[in-house]
Design a protein around this motif. Structure first.
Motif, PDB file in Angstrom:
ATOM      1  N   VAL A   1       0.819  -1.221   0.000  1.00 35.18           N
ATOM      2  CA  VAL A   1       0.000   0.000   0.000  1.00 35.18           C
ATOM      3  C   VAL A   1       0.855   1.274   0.000  1.00 35.18           C
ATOM      4  O   VAL A   1       0.631   2.168  -0.829  1.00 35.18           O
ATOM      5  CB  VAL A   1      -0.982  -0.002   1.182  1.00 35.18           C
ATOM      6  N   PRO A   2       1.839   1.427   0.897  1.00 30.97           N
ATOM      7  CA  PRO A   2       2.658   2.655   0.861  1.00 30.97           C
ATOM      8  C   PRO A   2       3.354   2.859  -0.480  1.00 30.97           C
ATOM      9  O   PRO A   2       3.444   3.991  -0.970  1.00 30.97           O
ATOM     10  CB  PRO A   2       3.681   2.429   1.981  1.00 30.97           C
ATOM     11  N   MET A   3       3.827   1.780  -1.082  1.00 28.77           N
ATOM     12  CA  MET A   3       4.494   1.880  -2.371  1.00 28.77           C
ATOM     13  C   MET A   3       3.515   2.321  -3.460  1.00 28.77           C
ATOM     14  O   MET A   3       3.844   3.160  -4.312  1.00 28.77           O
ATOM     15  CB  MET A   3       5.117   0.539  -2.751  1.00 28.77           C
ATOM     16  N   LEU A   4       2.279   1.770  -3.422  1.00 20.64           N
ATOM     17  CA  LEU A   4       1.263   2.145  -4.408  1.00 20.64           C
ATOM     18  C   LEU A   4       0.892   3.617  -4.261  1.00 20.64           C
ATOM     19  O   LEU A   4       0.712   4.325  -5.254  1.00 20.64           O
ATOM     20  CB  LEU A   4       0.027   1.259  -4.243  1.00 20.64           C
ATOM     21  N   HIS A   5       0.771   4.075  -3.017  1.00 18.24           N
ATOM     22  CA  HIS A   5       0.463   5.482  -2.779  1.00 18.24           C
ATOM     23  C   HIS A   5       1.582   6.378  -3.313  1.00 18.24           C
ATOM     24  O   HIS A   5       1.321   7.381  -3.995  1.00 18.24           O
ATOM     25  CB  HIS A   5       0.273   5.730  -1.282  1.00 18.24           C
ATOM     26  N   SER A   6       2.810   6.018  -2.994  1.00 14.99           N
ATOM     27  CA  SER A   6       3.956   6.813  -3.428  1.00 14.99           C
ATOM     28  C   SER A   6       4.048   6.856  -4.947  1.00 14.99           C
ATOM     29  O   SER A   6       4.272   7.906  -5.549  1.00 14.99           O
ATOM     30  CB  SER A   6       5.237   6.238  -2.825  1.00 14.99           C
TER      31      SER A   6
ATOM     32  N   LEU B   1      -3.707   0.162 -11.395  1.00 15.74           N
ATOM     33  CA  LEU B   1      -4.362  -0.393 -10.212  1.00 15.74           C
ATOM     34  C   LEU B   1      -5.522  -1.313 -10.592  1.00 15.74           C
ATOM     35  O   LEU B   1      -5.860  -2.230  -9.853  1.00 15.74           O
ATOM     36  CB  LEU B   1      -4.874   0.729  -9.308  1.00 15.74           C
ATOM     37  N   ARG B   2      -6.118  -1.046 -11.735  1.00 13.82           N
ATOM     38  CA  ARG B   2      -7.250  -1.875 -12.176  1.00 13.82           C
ATOM     39  C   ARG B   2      -6.839  -3.341 -12.300  1.00 13.82           C
ATOM     40  O   ARG B   2      -7.552  -4.244 -11.851  1.00 13.82           O
ATOM     41  CB  ARG B   2      -7.788  -1.357 -13.510  1.00 13.82           C
TER      42      ARG B   2
ATOM     43  N   VAL C   1      -9.424  -2.066  -0.710  1.00 12.85           N
ATOM     44  CA  VAL C   1      -9.425  -1.297  -1.957  1.00 12.85           C
ATOM     45  C   VAL C   1      -9.581   0.194  -1.655  1.00 12.85           C
ATOM     46  O   VAL C   1      -8.915   1.041  -2.257  1.00 12.85           O
ATOM     47  CB  VAL C   1     -10.566  -1.782  -2.879  1.00 12.85           C
ATOM     48  N   LYS C   2     -10.470   0.513  -0.709  1.00 10.38           N
ATOM     49  CA  LYS C   2     -10.675   1.911  -0.329  1.00 10.38           C
ATOM     50  C   LYS C   2      -9.384   2.518   0.232  1.00 10.38           C
ATOM     51  O   LYS C   2      -9.055   3.673  -0.060  1.00 10.38           O
ATOM     52  CB  LYS C   2     -11.788   2.012   0.713  1.00 10.38           C
ATOM     53  N   GLU C   3      -8.666   1.722   1.016  1.00 11.91           N
ATOM     54  CA  GLU C   3      -7.407   2.205   1.579  1.00 11.91           C
ATOM     55  C   GLU C   3      -6.409   2.554   0.475  1.00 11.91           C
ATOM     56  O   GLU C   3      -5.679   3.547   0.562  1.00 11.91           O
ATOM     57  CB  GLU C   3      -6.810   1.144   2.503  1.00 11.91           C
ATOM     58  N   ILE C   4      -6.395   1.749  -0.586  1.00  9.66           N
ATOM     59  CA  ILE C   4      -5.476   2.008  -1.704  1.00  9.66           C
ATOM     60  C   ILE C   4      -5.918   3.241  -2.495  1.00  9.66           C
ATOM     61  O   ILE C   4      -5.112   4.091  -2.849  1.00  9.66           O
ATOM     62  CB  ILE C   4      -5.405   0.781  -2.628  1.00  9.66           C
ATOM     63  N   LEU C   5      -7.232   3.342  -2.742  1.00  8.41           N
ATOM     64  CA  LEU C   5      -7.741   4.419  -3.582  1.00  8.41           C
ATOM     65  C   LEU C   5      -7.800   5.761  -2.871  1.00  8.41           C
ATOM     66  O   LEU C   5      -8.049   6.782  -3.513  1.00  8.41           O
ATOM     67  CB  LEU C   5      -9.143   4.055  -4.103  1.00  8.41           C
ATOM     68  N   ASP C   6      -7.608   5.768  -1.565  1.00  6.74           N
ATOM     69  CA  ASP C   6      -7.620   7.040  -0.826  1.00  6.74           C
ATOM     70  C   ASP C   6      -6.591   8.024  -1.361  1.00  6.74           C
ATOM     71  O   ASP C   6      -6.733   9.244  -1.205  1.00  6.74           O
ATOM     72  CB  ASP C   6      -7.345   6.785   0.665  1.00  6.74           C
ATOM     73  N   VAL C   7      -5.539   7.506  -1.975  1.00  8.55           N
ATOM     74  CA  VAL C   7      -4.484   8.379  -2.479  1.00  8.55           C
ATOM     75  C   VAL C   7      -4.943   9.200  -3.679  1.00  8.55           C
ATOM     76  O   VAL C   7      -4.409  10.283  -3.943  1.00  8.55           O
ATOM     77  CB  VAL C   7      -3.236   7.537  -2.855  1.00  8.55           C
ATOM     78  N   ILE C   8      -5.954   8.726  -4.411  1.00  7.93           N
ATOM     79  CA  ILE C   8      -6.378   9.419  -5.630  1.00  7.93           C
ATOM     80  C   ILE C   8      -6.988  10.788  -5.332  1.00  7.93           C
ATOM     81  O   ILE C   8      -6.557  11.795  -5.902  1.00  7.93           O
ATOM     82  CB  ILE C   8      -7.334   8.538  -6.455  1.00  7.93           C
ATOM     83  N   PRO C   9      -8.018  10.886  -4.440  1.00 11.66           N
ATOM     84  CA  PRO C   9      -8.525  12.245  -4.144  1.00 11.66           C
ATOM     85  C   PRO C   9      -7.471  13.147  -3.526  1.00 11.66           C
ATOM     86  O   PRO C   9      -7.463  14.357  -3.782  1.00 11.66           O
ATOM     87  CB  PRO C   9      -9.682  11.984  -3.160  1.00 11.66           C
ATOM     88  N   ILE C  10      -6.565  12.568  -2.734  1.00 13.36           N
ATOM     89  CA  ILE C  10      -5.484  13.372  -2.153  1.00 13.36           C
ATOM     90  C   ILE C  10      -4.607  13.955  -3.264  1.00 13.36           C
ATOM     91  O   ILE C  10      -4.261  15.143  -3.256  1.00 13.36           O
ATOM     92  CB  ILE C  10      -4.627  12.517  -1.200  1.00 13.36           C
TER      93      ILE C  10
END
Length: 271
Positions: A148-153, A165-166, A205-214
Motif C-alpha cells: 500500500v505505501p508503495m502504491l500510494h507513493s 491499479l485496475r 481497496v478503499k485504503e489504496i484508492l484514498d491516495v487518488i482524491p489526495i
C-alpha cells in the motif's frame, strides 16, 4: 502466522488421527452415566437419594440403547445425537430429576459427552487442505497490505500508474473467487464468510484508492498557485509580449493539468 499455521495443522491432524478413539471413549462414558441413572430409578442401584421410578428407569434404559448404537461411520448419527441431547434436556426439567443433584450432574456430563461426539464426527479430512488454503491466502493478504505505501507513493509520483491499479484489483478479485469456490466445495457457511471477506476486500481497496482524491486536490492546489499566468493586462504592447510568454510556467501548468486528466481517466477505468 506461519507458526500458528503449523500448530493449527498439527493439532487438527492429531484430532483426525484420534477421531475414532474420541468417539468411542465419549460414547462409553455417556453409556456408563445413563446406565447408572437407569439402575437408580429401577431400584437396582441407589444414588445418595432413593427415587424409584420404573417408567423413568426404563426410559433411561432405552436411552442407553440409543447412545450405544451411535456409529461414527453413519452420517445419520449426528441427527441421533441431537435427538438424544434434546431428550435429555426435556427429562432434566422433571421435578424428580431437578431435585436430585447427582442425577442432574450425570445428565449434564452425558450431554457434554454427546456434544464431543458430534464435534468429533465433524472432523473431516478436507479441513487440512482448507487450513492450508486459508493460510496461503493470509500470506497473500499480508503481502498486498505491505504494498500500500508503495502504491500510494507511485500514484502521487506518476499519475499514469493509477490506471495500473485496475489490473491489481482484478487479480485480487480472482483470488477472492478461488477462495469462494473452495468454500462451495466444502459446503461451509458460504454466505456469512463471503460477506465478511468482501467487506474486508472493499476496505482494502478503499485504503489504496484514498491516495487518488489526495493527489487530485494537491494537483488542483498546484494549478491554483500558478498566479503568474493570471497577471496579464488586457492590452499589451507588441514589444513587451515576450515578457508575458511564461514558457516554463505554461509548461508546468499543462503538465499538471495532464496529470489531473490521467488521474480522472484512471478513476473511470476502475469500472
Amino acid at each position: 502466522v506461519s507458526q500458528l499455521e503449523v500448530q493449527l495443522g498439527e493439532t487438527y491432524r492429531q484430532l483426525l488421527k484420534n477421531k475414532q478413539s474420541i468417539w468411542y471413549s465419549r460414547r462409553e462414558s455417556a453409556v456408563e452415566k445413563i446406565t447408572r441413572l437407569s439402575k437408580h430409578f429401577l431400584g437396582n442401584e441407589s444414588l445418595k437419594t432413593f427415587d424409584k421410578n420404573e417408567d423413568l428407569g426404563r426410559w433411561f434404559e432405552e436411552m442407553v440403547n440409543e447412545i450405544d448404537t451411535l456409529d461414527h461411520k453413519d452420517e445419520k448419527s449426528i441427527d441421533g445425537i441431537q435427538l438424544c441431547i434434546e431428550a435429555l434436556d426435556d427429562v432434566k426439567q422433571l421435578d424428580i430429576i431437578d431435585s436430585n443433584t447427582q442425577a442432574t450432574v450425570l445428565i449434564e456430563e452425558t450431554r457434554a459427552n454427546l456434544v464431543h461426539m458430534a464435534k468429533s464426527a465433524n472432523i473431516k479430512d478436507n479441513i487440512c487442505s482448507i487450513i492450508d488454503s486459508i493460510a496461503d491466502f493470509t500470506y497473500a493478504r499480508e503481502i498486498m497490505e505491505s504494498l500500500v505505501p508503495m502504491l500510494h507513493s507511485q500514484s502521487m509520483r506518476d499519475p499514469k500508474s493509477v490506471t495500473l491499479l485496475r489490473a491489481f484489483f482484478l487479480k485480487m478479485g480472482k483470488s477472492s473467487g478461488r477462495f469462494q469456490q473452495l468454500l462451495q466445495r466444502t459446503q461451509s457457511q458460504l454466505e456469512s464468510v463471503t460477506e465478511f471477506h468482501e467487506t474486508a476486500m472493499l476496505a482494502f481497496v478503499k485504503e489504496i484508492l484514498d491516495v487518488i482524491p489526495i493527489t487530485i486536490f494537491s494537483t488542483l492546489a498546484h494549478i491554483a498557485d500558478e498566479k503568474s499566468l493570471a497577471q496579464v493586462p488586457a492590452k499589451i504592447e507588441a514589444d513587451r509580449l515576450v515578457d508575458y510568454l511564461h514558457f516554463e510556467d505554461r509548461y508546468k501548468l499543462v503538465k499538471i493539468t495532464y496529470e489531473l486528466s490521467v488521474l480522472t481517466k484512471g478513476i473511470f477505468a476502475m469500472k
